[in-house]
Design a protein around this motif. Structure first.
Motif, PDB file in Angstrom:
ATOM      1  N   MET A  89       0.818  -1.214   0.000  1.00  0.00           N
ATOM      2  CA  MET A  89       0.000   0.000   0.000  1.00  0.00           C
ATOM      3  C   MET A  89       0.850   1.263   0.000  1.00  0.00           C
ATOM      4  O   MET A  89       0.613   2.184  -0.782  1.00  0.00           O
ATOM      5  CB  MET A  89      -0.943   0.005   1.217  1.00  0.00           C
ATOM      6  N   GLY A  90       1.862   1.301   0.893  1.00  0.00           N
ATOM      7  CA  GLY A  90       2.741   2.463   0.970  1.00  0.00           C
ATOM      8  C   GLY A  90       3.554   2.623  -0.303  1.00  0.00           C
ATOM      9  O   GLY A  90       3.705   3.738  -0.838  1.00  0.00           O
ATOM     10  N   GLY A  91       4.076   1.519  -0.802  1.00  0.00           N
ATOM     11  CA  GLY A  91       4.887   1.562  -2.019  1.00  0.00           C
ATOM     12  C   GLY A  91       4.077   2.009  -3.226  1.00  0.00           C
ATOM     13  O   GLY A  91       4.541   2.822  -4.039  1.00  0.00           O
ATOM     14  N   SER A  92       2.850   1.491  -3.350  1.00  0.00           N
ATOM     15  CA  SER A  92       1.992   1.880  -4.484  1.00  0.00           C
ATOM     16  C   SER A  92       1.659   3.364  -4.412  1.00  0.00           C
ATOM     17  O   SER A  92       1.576   4.056  -5.436  1.00  0.00           O
ATOM     18  CB  SER A  92       0.696   1.063  -4.473  1.00  0.00           C
ATOM     19  N   MET A  93       1.477   3.864  -3.175  1.00  0.00           N
ATOM     20  CA  MET A  93       1.183   5.284  -3.009  1.00  0.00           C
ATOM     21  C   MET A  93       2.362   6.120  -3.485  1.00  0.00           C
ATOM     22  O   MET A  93       2.185   7.116  -4.206  1.00  0.00           O
ATOM     23  CB  MET A  93       0.878   5.576  -1.545  1.00  0.00           C
ATOM     24  N   ALA A  94       3.570   5.710  -3.112  1.00  0.00           N
ATOM     25  CA  ALA A  94       4.766   6.442  -3.534  1.00  0.00           C
ATOM     26  C   ALA A  94       4.861   6.482  -5.055  1.00  0.00           C
ATOM     27  O   ALA A  94       5.110   7.535  -5.657  1.00  0.00           O
ATOM     28  CB  ALA A  94       6.012   5.789  -2.937  1.00  0.00           C
ATOM     29  N   LEU A  95       4.649   5.335  -5.687  1.00  0.00           N
ATOM     30  CA  LEU A  95       4.735   5.269  -7.154  1.00  0.00           C
ATOM     31  C   LEU A  95       3.684   6.166  -7.804  1.00  0.00           C
ATOM     32  O   LEU A  95       3.953   6.859  -8.786  1.00  0.00           O
ATOM     33  CB  LEU A  95       4.560   3.823  -7.636  1.00  0.00           C
TER      34      LEU A  95
ATOM     35  N   GLU B 136       2.164  -1.071  -7.295  1.00  0.00           N
ATOM     36  CA  GLU B 136       1.936  -0.537  -8.642  1.00  0.00           C
ATOM     37  C   GLU B 136       1.269   0.833  -8.555  1.00  0.00           C
ATOM     38  O   GLU B 136       0.394   1.068  -7.712  1.00  0.00           O
ATOM     39  CB  GLU B 136       1.078  -1.490  -9.479  1.00  0.00           C
ATOM     40  N   ALA B 137       1.661   1.718  -9.448  1.00  0.00           N
ATOM     41  CA  ALA B 137       1.186   3.107  -9.418  1.00  0.00           C
ATOM     42  C   ALA B 137      -0.335   3.201  -9.564  1.00  0.00           C
ATOM     43  O   ALA B 137      -0.964   4.120  -9.055  1.00  0.00           O
ATOM     44  CB  ALA B 137       1.868   3.917 -10.522  1.00  0.00           C
TER      45      ALA B 137
END
Lengths: 285, 285
Positions: free
Chosen positions: B17-23, B134-135
């Protein structure tokens, strides 16, 4: 694959399953005579437009080397005696019904000149009718065959070859084991989906925002609820003991889980979720 | 859309969730400073390879105009006091936790110089970790915002703009109503899926063929069972009353349904299936 030993196939009930079978057969063997039998004029008109020969009357099975019964289970039970009267010497009689005990019991009464075997393709979708039919529906799926005591190996082999023509993988199972297994992996998921839709709909009464929070998880878990009502009604009513057992076992499990949740029993919950997660990930890689 | 009034976003917990938000943020605003905070070296290494700035220590939130807590619910509850100490004057503090009552209660204790609001994006998938990020994960999904009594309209508006940047649609809801709704449309489907996998696995013990009959219906109904265990454990344990209520209500419904099936009550069954089918088809057109 060698040429099949049959030239004419009659498919009784020309909806999603029967129609998809006709399309698959004609794709593989364009010169096969496939006759769709359906009392419904609209179903026939749809099939005619796709160039498939159709008849309204069950008499059409007389010409067939293979007769496929593709109606809901209780219709199959009603149609079997008439099919037995009309089918020609040596015809293979197979069905696509979702439960098998009642059907093989009824098939056992067919005249000795025809060769019955139960069938259940493990595929489908939440759209009914010929307009939803597609040639690829059976491809790479499991097709259960439930032989009767009287079914010869030759009949089993013919049925296997027929199933292979559809691109499906035949599995031989007895009718009792079949009905127990589908109660767990098919009828239970279906009833869970229907109950999920009905219960949450009741509960959302005053809270219209509830469903705006429903995401992909709710969509997938509830998908089966949109299945054809008549087909599922016949399915549940001809597998009552197994389905009721599964529902009661599931209900007990949910109460146990509710106790763990209410008590905040972290260890029990973690074990439960972990076991399910690992198993599900290994099931569908 | 006008330029956002923030330059630095710290995301604590750099998984799916955090990673997708960053992307998603970097795709929309390449010049934004996005810092991923995660104690796990492997998570940081994955993010570093994608060119995202990461830190191991919570101290990294000091620079942020917006702090996003993207860990499981009970970790968020633990991290909030430290985030409150370190966050700068005027920082927006938002989280992605799956339940909201405990979190907004804890957020209420934050110093007055920061601006907290609860958040819950209604998206995800059954893969955990930054490598699954994923973005597009948030795009066209609902993002619930749960304001506290102290949350100003200005903070709500900032949070809405932030959510809009992810491509999601903000919905304002109070924490109690949120937790009740997700118990029905999210936590219930998840527990049904997990119970389906565990119960059928137990039952299949001696019948290894059972799962070879599992088709698309079983696959979809059981999909949520593969969700991240730690995240779901925290979710259920912080929504115990609502989840236990839903499980017990569902269990009662299943028993009633089992009675109808066992008795062969065709009229009751037909009404039940018909209602579910119509509702499901109208829900997801």
């Amino acid at each position: 694959m060698k040429e099949p030993d049959f030239k004419t196939v009659a498919i009784v009930g020309f909806g999603l399953m029967g129609g998809s079978m006709a399309l698959a057969l004609l794709e593989q063997r364009p010169h096969l005579a496939v006759i769709g039998v359906d009392r419904d004029a609209a179903a026939r008109a749809n099939a005619d437009r796709r160039g498939i020969d159709t008849k309204a009357d069950l008499g059409a099975v007389e010409a067939a080397d293979i007769v496929v019964l593709a109606t809901p289970v209780r219709s199959i039970l009603e149609q079997l005696p008439a099919v037995g009267e009309r089918a020609k010497e040596g015809a293979l009689i197979i069905d696509l019904g979702s439960t098998k005990r009642d059907i093989v019991h009824e098939m056992d009464k067919l005249p000795q000149r025809v060769h019955p075997i139960g069938g259940h393709p493990m595929c489908g979708k939440e759209l009914a009718g010929f307009q939803a039919a597609e040639a690829g529906l059976y491809r790479d799926t499991v097709f259960v065959l439930t032989p009767l005591a009287r079914t010869t190996q030759q009949t089993v082999d013919r049925a296997k070859a027929f199933v292979g023509l559809l691109g499906a993988r035949p599995i031989i199972l007895d009718a009792d084991a079949h009905d127990r297994a589908v109660a767990a992996v098919s009828h239970l998921p279906f009833t869970l989906a229907a109950t999920l839709v009905n219960l949450t709909t009741e509960m959302s009464g005053s809270e219209s925002t509830m469903f705006s929070l429903a995401a992909g998880g709710f969509r997938d878990t509830s998908r089966l609820a949109a299945s054809d009502t008549r087909m599922m009604l016949d399915t549940l009513l001809t597998n009552r003991d197994n389905v009721a057992d599964m529902l009661r076992a599931f209900s007990r499990e949910l109460n146990r889980l509710a106790d763990s949740v209410a008590a905040g029993d972290e260890r029990a919950l973690e074990l439960f979720l972990d076991r399910a997660g690992k198993r599900r990930r290994e099931m569908f890689k």
